[in-house]
Write an enzyme that holds these catalytic residues in place. Structure first.
Site, PDB file in Angstrom:
ATOM      1  N   ASP A  44       0.497  -1.309   0.077  1.00 31.32           N
ATOM      2  CA  ASP A  44       0.100   0.096   0.313  1.00 31.32           C
ATOM      3  C   ASP A  44       0.808   1.348  -0.226  1.00 31.32           C
ATOM      4  O   ASP A  44       0.276   2.934   0.068  1.00 31.32           O
ATOM      5  CB  ASP A  44      -0.954  -0.478   1.059  1.00 31.32           C
ATOM      6  CG  ASP A  44      -0.214   0.171   2.478  1.00 31.32           C
ATOM      7  OD1 ASP A  44       0.638  -0.581   2.188  1.00 31.32           O
ATOM      8  OD2 ASP A  44      -1.536  -0.010   3.609  1.00 31.32           O
ATOM      9  N   SER A  45       1.786   0.847   0.050  1.00 30.27           N
ATOM     10  CA  SER A  45       3.308   2.316  -0.112  1.00 30.27           C
ATOM     11  C   SER A  45       2.995   2.428  -1.899  1.00 30.27           C
ATOM     12  O   SER A  45       3.281   3.917  -1.668  1.00 30.27           O
ATOM     13  CB  SER A  45       4.789   2.043  -0.069  1.00 30.27           C
ATOM     14  OG  SER A  45       4.621   0.513  -0.705  1.00 30.27           O
ATOM     15  N   ASP A  83      -1.192  -5.925  -0.217  1.00 25.44           N
ATOM     16  CA  ASP A  83      -1.020  -5.882   1.118  1.00 25.44           C
ATOM     17  C   ASP A  83      -2.951  -5.396   0.721  1.00 25.44           C
ATOM     18  O   ASP A  83      -4.066  -4.724   0.065  1.00 25.44           O
ATOM     19  CB  ASP A  83      -0.517  -4.304   1.251  1.00 25.44           C
ATOM     20  CG  ASP A  83       0.474  -4.117   1.929  1.00 25.44           C
ATOM     21  OD1 ASP A  83       0.706  -5.053   2.554  1.00 25.44           O
ATOM     22  OD2 ASP A  83       1.086  -3.087   2.219  1.00 25.44           O
ATOM     23  N   LYS A 112      -1.232  -9.606   2.494  1.00 27.83           N
ATOM     24  CA  LYS A 112      -0.427  -9.150   3.757  1.00 27.83           C
ATOM     25  C   LYS A 112      -1.441  -8.112   4.588  1.00 27.83           C
ATOM     26  O   LYS A 112      -2.043  -7.130   4.234  1.00 27.83           O
ATOM     27  CB  LYS A 112       0.174  -8.166   3.252  1.00 27.83           C
ATOM     28  CG  LYS A 112       1.273  -7.863   4.565  1.00 27.83           C
ATOM     29  CD  LYS A 112       3.203  -7.659   3.734  1.00 27.83           C
ATOM     30  CE  LYS A 112       3.048  -5.980   3.766  1.00 27.83           C
ATOM     31  NZ  LYS A 112       2.402  -5.000   4.292  1.00 27.83           N
ATOM     32  N   GLU A 114      -1.563  -5.195   8.324  1.00 33.83           N
ATOM     33  CA  GLU A 114      -0.552  -5.342   9.581  1.00 33.83           C
ATOM     34  C   GLU A 114      -0.728  -5.032  10.941  1.00 33.83           C
ATOM     35  O   GLU A 114      -2.731  -5.556  11.263  1.00 33.83           O
ATOM     36  CB  GLU A 114      -0.260  -2.873   9.608  1.00 33.83           C
ATOM     37  CG  GLU A 114      -0.182  -3.329   8.253  1.00 33.83           C
ATOM     38  CD  GLU A 114       0.102  -1.476   8.300  1.00 33.83           C
ATOM     39  OE1 GLU A 114       0.136  -0.644   9.045  1.00 33.83           O
ATOM     40  OE2 GLU A 114       1.022  -1.050   6.814  1.00 33.83           O
ATOM     41  N   GLU A 181       9.332  -4.354   9.983  1.00 28.16           N
ATOM     42  CA  GLU A 181       9.507  -2.895   9.789  1.00 28.16           C
ATOM     43  C   GLU A 181       9.859  -2.312  10.762  1.00 28.16           C
ATOM     44  O   GLU A 181       9.900  -1.557  11.461  1.00 28.16           O
ATOM     45  CB  GLU A 181       8.686  -2.412   9.149  1.00 28.16           C
ATOM     46  CG  GLU A 181       8.716  -0.695   8.381  1.00 28.16           C
ATOM     47  CD  GLU A 181       7.441  -0.374   7.254  1.00 28.16           C
ATOM     48  OE1 GLU A 181       6.208  -0.981   7.387  1.00 28.16           O
ATOM     49  OE2 GLU A 181       8.055   1.106   7.189  1.00 28.16           O
TER      50      GLU A 181
HETATM   51  O1  KIV Z   1       2.666  -1.196   1.312  1.00 29.03           O
HETATM   52  C1  KIV Z   1       4.869  -1.183   1.342  1.00 29.03           C
HETATM   53  O2  KIV Z   1       5.659  -0.963   1.112  1.00 29.03           O
HETATM   54  C2  KIV Z   1       5.378  -2.696   3.294  1.00 29.03           C
HETATM   55  C3  KIV Z   1       6.690  -2.744   2.710  1.00 29.03           C
HETATM   56  C4  KIV Z   1       7.632  -2.109   3.009  1.00 29.03           C
HETATM   57  C5  KIV Z   1       6.536  -3.956   3.829  1.00 29.03           C
HETATM   58  O3  KIV Z   1       4.372  -2.755   3.318  1.00 29.03           O
END
Ligand code: KIV
Length: 279
Positions: A44-45, A83, A112, A114, A181
Site C-alpha cells: 500500500d506504499s 497489501d 498482507k 498490519e 519493519e
Molecule cells: O507497503 C509496503 O511497501 C510495505 C513494505 C514496505 C513492507 O508494506
C-alpha cells in the site's frame, strides 16, 4: 509455474535469503520478475509512490485491486503478495475475508496485513477460508498516528517482548511469513530465530530471512522521503530528468523526430496526391 508459498517457506529451512520488492505496475513488475526476485509485493506504499498521497491511509481496495491486476499480468516466476489497505480488514472479520478474496481474484497469491496479537483472530479467519496471509509488525504505517510514529521499534525490553509475542501469535494464527519493519536488528534476529516461518525485514538488519525494499527507493526514483534503511542502488530520477530535458531540447530544435522515426507515403501516390491538389 511461478513460486509458491511453500517455496518461500522452504527457503528459510534451506537458509537461502528471500528477496522481496514492491511492484505496482506492469512494466516495472515485468523487470522485477525477470530479475528473479522471489516475491513481488503490491504494497500500500503505492499510495505514496504511485498516487502521491502523504501516507498509506487514503489507499482504497479498488486501487489495490487495480495495481494487483497489473502486476499479476506481468509476473511469471515470482510469488505475488498484496497489501490489504487501511480499514479493509480492521472493522470486521467479514470485511477482512471479503477484501482478501478480492485481492486473490485480482491475481494475488496471498495478502498482507498490519498488526500483531490484535489481528490473530482475523488472520486465522482468512487462513481458514484458504487464503494465505503474511503478517506485518514493528512500524505499521497504517497506524503510525496512534503509535509511536515513524520510529525504530523494539528498543526497550518491554517493546521487544511485545514484538516477540506478536510474531509468535501471528505464527500460531497461521501466517506463512512476517514483515518486520524498522525493528532493532537484535530483536529482528531474535524473532527470526524464534519463529519457523520466514521473516522479511525492512530496516530491521541483516539477520531476517529476507529483505524487502520499495522499488522506487532502490532505483532512486522517489525523493520525498529517503529512509536510512532504503539503499539507493542508482539515482534514476536524475537520469530521467536529464533524459527528459534532452527530449525537450530535441523537440524544440527539430532534432526529434528524425527520418528513422517517421513513416512515408508511396512516391507515386504522393505524386498523384500533389497533382490532384495542384501543388
Ligand atoms: O507497503 C509496503 O511497501 C510495505 C513494505 C514496505 C513492507 O508494506
Amino acid at each position: 509455474m511461478h513460486k509458491t508459498i511453500q517455496d518461500i517457506v522452504n527457503m528459510k529451512k534451506e537458509k537461502r535469503k528471500i528477496s522481496v520488492i514492491t511492484s505496482y505496475d506492469y512494466t516495472l513488475a515485468s523487470l522485477c520478475d525477470k530479475a528473479g526476485i522471489d516475491v513481488l509485493l503490491v504494497g500500500d506504499s503505492a499510495g505514496m509512490v504511485m498516487l502521491g498521497y502523504e501516507n498509506t491511509i487514503p489507499v482504497t481496495m479498488d486501487q489495490m485491486c487495480m495495481f494487483t491486476e497489473a502486476v499479476s499480468r506481468a509476473r511469471k516466476n515470482s510469488l505475488l503478495v498484496s497489501d490489504l489497505p487501511f480499514m479493509s480488514y480492521q472493522a470486521s472479520i467479514e470485511d477482512a475475508i471479503n477484501n482478501s478474496g478480492r485481492l486473490i481474484k485480482a491475481g494475488a497469491d496471498a495478502v498482507k496485513l498490519e498488526g500483531g496479537t490484535t489481528m490473530a483472530e482475523t488472520v486465522s479467519a482468512i487462513v481458514d477460508v484458504g487464503i494465505p496471509v503474511m503478517g506485518h509488525i514493528g512500524l505499521q504505517p497504517q497506524t503510525t498516528m496512534l503509535s509511536e510514529g515513524y520510529k525504530v521499534q523494539g528498543k526497550t525490553k518491554e517493546t521487544a517482548m511485545k514484538l516477540i509475542e506478536d510474531a509468535k501469535e501471528l505464527e500460531d494464527a497461521g501466517v506463512f511469513g512476517i514483515a518486520l519493519e524498522m525493528i532493532s536488528h537484535e530483536v529482528a534476529q531474535i524473532i527470526s530465530e524464534t519463529v519457523n516461518i520466514p521473516t522479511i525485514g525492512i530496516g530491521s538488519g541483516v539477520n531476517c530471512d529476507g529483505q524487502v525494499l520499495v522499488v522506487q527507493d532502490l532505483l532512486g526514483m522517489y525523493d520525498n522521503i529517503r529512509p536510512k534503511f532504503a539503499k539507493r542502488y542508482m539515482d534514476l530520477s536524475e537520469d530521467i530528468v536529464k533524459t527528459l530535458e534532452d527530449y525537450k531540447k530535441d523537440v524544440e530544435s527539430c532534432i526529434f523526430p528524425a527520418k528513422d522515426n517517421w513513416f512515408s507515403m508511396n512516391e507515386d501516390e504522393l505524386k498523384k496526391l500533389r497533382e490532384q491538389l495542384g501543388s
